[in-house]
Motif scaffolding. Structure first.
Motif, short mmCIF file in Angstrom:
data_model
loop_
_atom_site.label_atom_id
_atom_site.label_comp_id
_atom_site.label_asym_id
_atom_site.label_seq_id
_atom_site.Cartn_x
_atom_site.Cartn_y
_atom_site.Cartn_z
N LYS A 38 5.65 8.77 5.33
CA LYS A 38 5.04 7.59 4.72
C LYS A 38 5.48 6.36 5.47
CE LYS A 38 8.04 5.57 3.22
NZ LYS A 38 9.23 4.98 3.87
N MET B 148 6.15 0.50 -1.10
CA MET B 148 5.11 1.48 -1.42
C MET B 148 5.58 2.55 -2.42
SD MET B 148 6.45 4.10 0.39
CE MET B 148 5.19 5.31 0.09
N ILE C 167 4.87 1.30 -5.95
CA ILE C 167 3.41 1.18 -6.07
C ILE C 167 2.80 2.58 -6.20
CG2 ILE C 167 1.30 0.50 -4.83
CD1 ILE C 167 2.98 -1.87 -3.68
N ALA C 168 3.30 3.51 -5.39
CA ALA C 168 2.78 4.89 -5.46
C ALA C 168 3.17 5.54 -6.79
CB ALA C 168 3.30 5.71 -4.28
N SER D 101 0.74 4.45 -9.27
CA SER D 101 -0.51 5.18 -9.06
C SER D 101 -0.45 6.55 -9.74
CB SER D 101 -0.77 5.32 -7.56
OG SER D 101 -1.94 6.03 -7.31
N GLN E 81 -3.53 8.36 -10.34
CA GLN E 81 -3.93 8.23 -8.92
C GLN E 81 -5.24 7.44 -8.78
OE1 GLN E 81 -3.27 12.62 -8.64
NE2 GLN E 81 -2.53 12.19 -6.59
N ARG F 264 -7.57 3.78 -8.61
CA ARG F 264 -7.52 2.48 -7.94
C ARG F 264 -7.29 1.36 -8.96
NH1 ARG F 264 -9.88 0.76 -3.21
NH2 ARG F 264 -10.73 2.83 -2.90
N GLU G 243 -6.32 9.19 -2.09
CA GLU G 243 -5.40 8.26 -2.76
C GLU G 243 -4.58 7.48 -1.72
OE1 GLU G 243 -2.16 10.01 -4.82
OE2 GLU G 243 -1.57 8.16 -5.81
N MET G 244 -4.16 8.16 -0.65
CA MET G 244 -3.35 7.47 0.36
C MET G 244 -4.17 6.35 1.03
SD MET G 244 -0.42 8.80 0.08
CE MET G 244 -0.67 9.34 -1.61
N LEU H 43 -4.30 3.57 -1.52
CA LEU H 43 -3.03 2.83 -1.59
C LEU H 43 -2.86 1.91 -0.38
CD1 LEU H 43 -0.58 5.53 -3.03
CD2 LEU H 43 -1.47 3.50 -4.19
N VAL I 261 -4.74 -1.11 -1.04
CA VAL I 261 -3.95 -1.99 -1.92
C VAL I 261 -2.91 -2.75 -1.09
CG1 VAL I 261 -2.28 -2.02 -3.82
CG2 VAL I 261 -4.33 -0.60 -3.99
N THR I 262 -2.20 -2.05 -0.20
CA THR I 262 -1.18 -2.77 0.60
C THR I 262 -1.84 -3.73 1.59
OG1 THR I 262 -0.89 -0.82 2.02
CG2 THR I 262 0.73 -1.14 0.30
#
Ligand SMILES: NC(=O)C1=CN([C@@H]2O[C@H](COP(=O)(O)OP(=O)(O)OC[C@H]3O[C@@H](n4cnc5c(N)ncnc54)[C@H](OP(=O)(O)O)[C@@H]3O)[C@@H](O)[C@H]2O)C=CC1
Ligand SMILES: O=C1OC[C@@H](O)[C@H](O)[C@H]1O
Length: 461
Positions: free
Chosen positions: A208, A291, A294-295, A298, A303, A305, A437-438, A441, A444-445
């Motif tokens: 990650k 992250m 944040i993850a 999620s 998971q 948005r 999902e990745m 995310l 989002v970042t």
């Protein structure tokens, strides 16, 4: 082909040279499945899997269905009449059907792993991986051979029992013997390294964050799909039994409707960790540690948005973020607030999930947790503890607790087990670390970075 017993020889050698002790019993690999939820996520009852591990590790040629049932009976397992056993064997990637039609666990099947590069995290990951019976440590590549790097990589290989060493990633990609590559160089190098490996037909597990932005992440995911290869982010938190248990508790409605998640991730890391303070190296706290909470949010919210993102950060003169606060809203009725910092003194890394009927506290360290507390209104609170298997004393190469480079790294056995089993069984993507999902995310970042003013040269490419 390597048998499960080969590993035990390695273990014996290591232990004997450490202390000259008596030979160990043959089957020594630790069973990572000690908790109900380790197996629960695959719909198998814990006791069945624990017993199967014991049974199968001593039968490298596998067991027939009847032998499995008999074995479970002999072990006093009352679940042996469990109608679902056959179905589990067929569908669960943790089990593997041999050409003889006998069954074994996928983790006992050999799979040749390659490593790009010789990062600190790779040291921890490789040591945890090598506790498992199937993984073969085939080759490690350093990104360059000048400045004595090959020598450094050779030392790394010797120290961690990796068979071959390359001075470029390309040579690793071209090694026909390597099946799966663990990519663990700095964030900004992930994309090119992953694409190179996928182009050469390698399955990939990448640390990650998968990349520094959503565009690059999508490109990697698309390439893996196009090539029909396994690809997953090494978001190791997701594989911890405590984290799996949290999902189960939420889905069962134990704490009612989840309305709020809050977490603080303060882990002080100074400028000596150059990659974190250099924009060209993907520096900044958000992508490195922000992250995680944040993850986790999620995960808690299924998971999905978030529909609103608000962020604020304290910036370093190098134009990377050192401390940040992020609010995320999930629909009309739920939200999360997470804080992260690599500049403030390290504090307990804790998260709390608040529901309409109670709450779950994820204790320090929330990104690799071993303990949660469940408090349901009007009832006695209770703790659930999930310790990883015991760390063998011979693992000791870093300054963090337990002789690791990073705290909690024994927990890498969970990720290693899941990835190895998935690849052996032909699985290409994981639901629990979903590639879609990745990408989400990273979107989002990207939005957070836009709000706090962090850009990377890679964004322009
Ligand atoms: N899951 C987890 O718990 C953790 C995950 N990580 C992740 O792992 C990755 C590596 O972190 P860490 O182990 O701390 O890193 P290290 O600084 O220990 O290692 C970084 C590696 O990347 C290589 N590298 C450096 N610069 C470049 C470049 N420009 N191009 C290609 N390779 C380069 C280095 O090679 P060289 O030596 O030749 O410079 C080195 O092998 C990060 O993405 C991080 O997010 C990190 C820690 C914990
Ligand atoms: O994933 C991580 O967790 C631990 C930190 O020290 C490290 O920088 C980060 O990459």
């Amino acid at each position: 082909m390597r048998s499960v017993f080969a590993l035990d020889v390695v273990f014996r050698d290591k232990t004997q040279s450490a202390g000259g002790a008596d030979p160990l019993p043959v089957c020594r690999s630790p069973n990572p499945f000690q908790h109900e939820s380790d197996w629960a996520r695959f719909g198998v009852e814990a006791s069945i899997k624990a017993d199967l591990w014991e049974a199968m590790k001593c039968h490298p040629d596998g067991l027939t269905f009847d032998e499995i049932i008999e074995n479970l009976k002999q072990r006093g397992d009352n679940h042996c009449k469990h109608e679902g056993v056959r179905e589990e064997l067929e569908e669960n990637p943790y089990f593997f059907k041999l050409p003889s039609s006998k069954w074994t666990l996928s983790i006992f099947r050999p799979l040749k792993w390659g490593f790009a590069d010789k990062a600190q995290i790779a040291e921890d990951f490789i040591e945890a991986l090598s506790l498992l019976p199937g993984p073969e440590l085939a080759a490690v590549a350093s990104r360059k051979v000048d400045d004595g790097e090959l020598e450094a990589a050779q030392e790394f290989a010797k120290k961690h029992g990796v068979q071959r060493v390359y001075g470029t990633y390309k040579e690793l990609a071209e090694d026909p013997d390597v099946e799966l590559v663990y990519v663990s160089n700095i964030h900004v190098a992930h994309k090119d390294t992953v694409l190179l490996m996928l182009e050469h037909g390698k399955h990939v597990l990448c640390e990650k964050p998968l990349a520094v932005n959503a565009r690059d992440t999508k490109e990697m995911v698309n390439k893996a799909r196009e090539k029909n290869l396994f690809f997953a982010a090494g978001l190791w938190s997701r594989f911890f039994p405590a984290v799996q248990k949290i999902r189960e508790l939420i889905q069962c409605g134990t704490i009612g409707e989840v309305g709020y998640f809050h977490a603080d991730f303060l882990l002080q890391m100074g400028e000596e960790v150059k990659r974190l303070y250099t924009p060209e190296m993907g520096g900044g706290a958000l992508l490195d540690i922000g992250m995680y909470p944040i993850a986790m949010g999620s995960w808690v919210f299924g998971q999905r948005r978030p529909d609103a993102v608000q962020a604020m950060a304290v910036m370093h003169p190098n134009r990377i973020d050192t401390t940040g606060v992020v609010n995320l809203r999930y629909g009309e009725r739920s939200m999360s607030t997470v804080t992260y910092s690599m500049a403030l003194p390290t504090a307990p890394i804790v998260g709390v999930i608040h529901g309409s009927k109670g709450r779950i506290t994820i204790h320090d360290k929330m990104h690799c947790p071993t303990k949660i507390t469940v408090e349901i209104h009007g009832k006695e609170p209770f703790d659930l503890e999930f310790s990883p298997p015991e760390k063998p004393p011979e693992i000791s190469h870093g300054d963090a607790e337990g002789g690791w480079n990073f705290e909690g790294s024994m927990g890498f056995v969970y990720e290693a087990m899941a990835i190895h089993s998935a690849v052996v069984s032909g699985v290409k993507e994981l639901k629990d670390v979903s590639n879609d999902e990745m990408v989400m995310l990273m979107e989002v970042t990207d939005e957070i970075r836009k709000q706090i003013g962090v850009t990377y040269p890679q964004d322009e490419k």
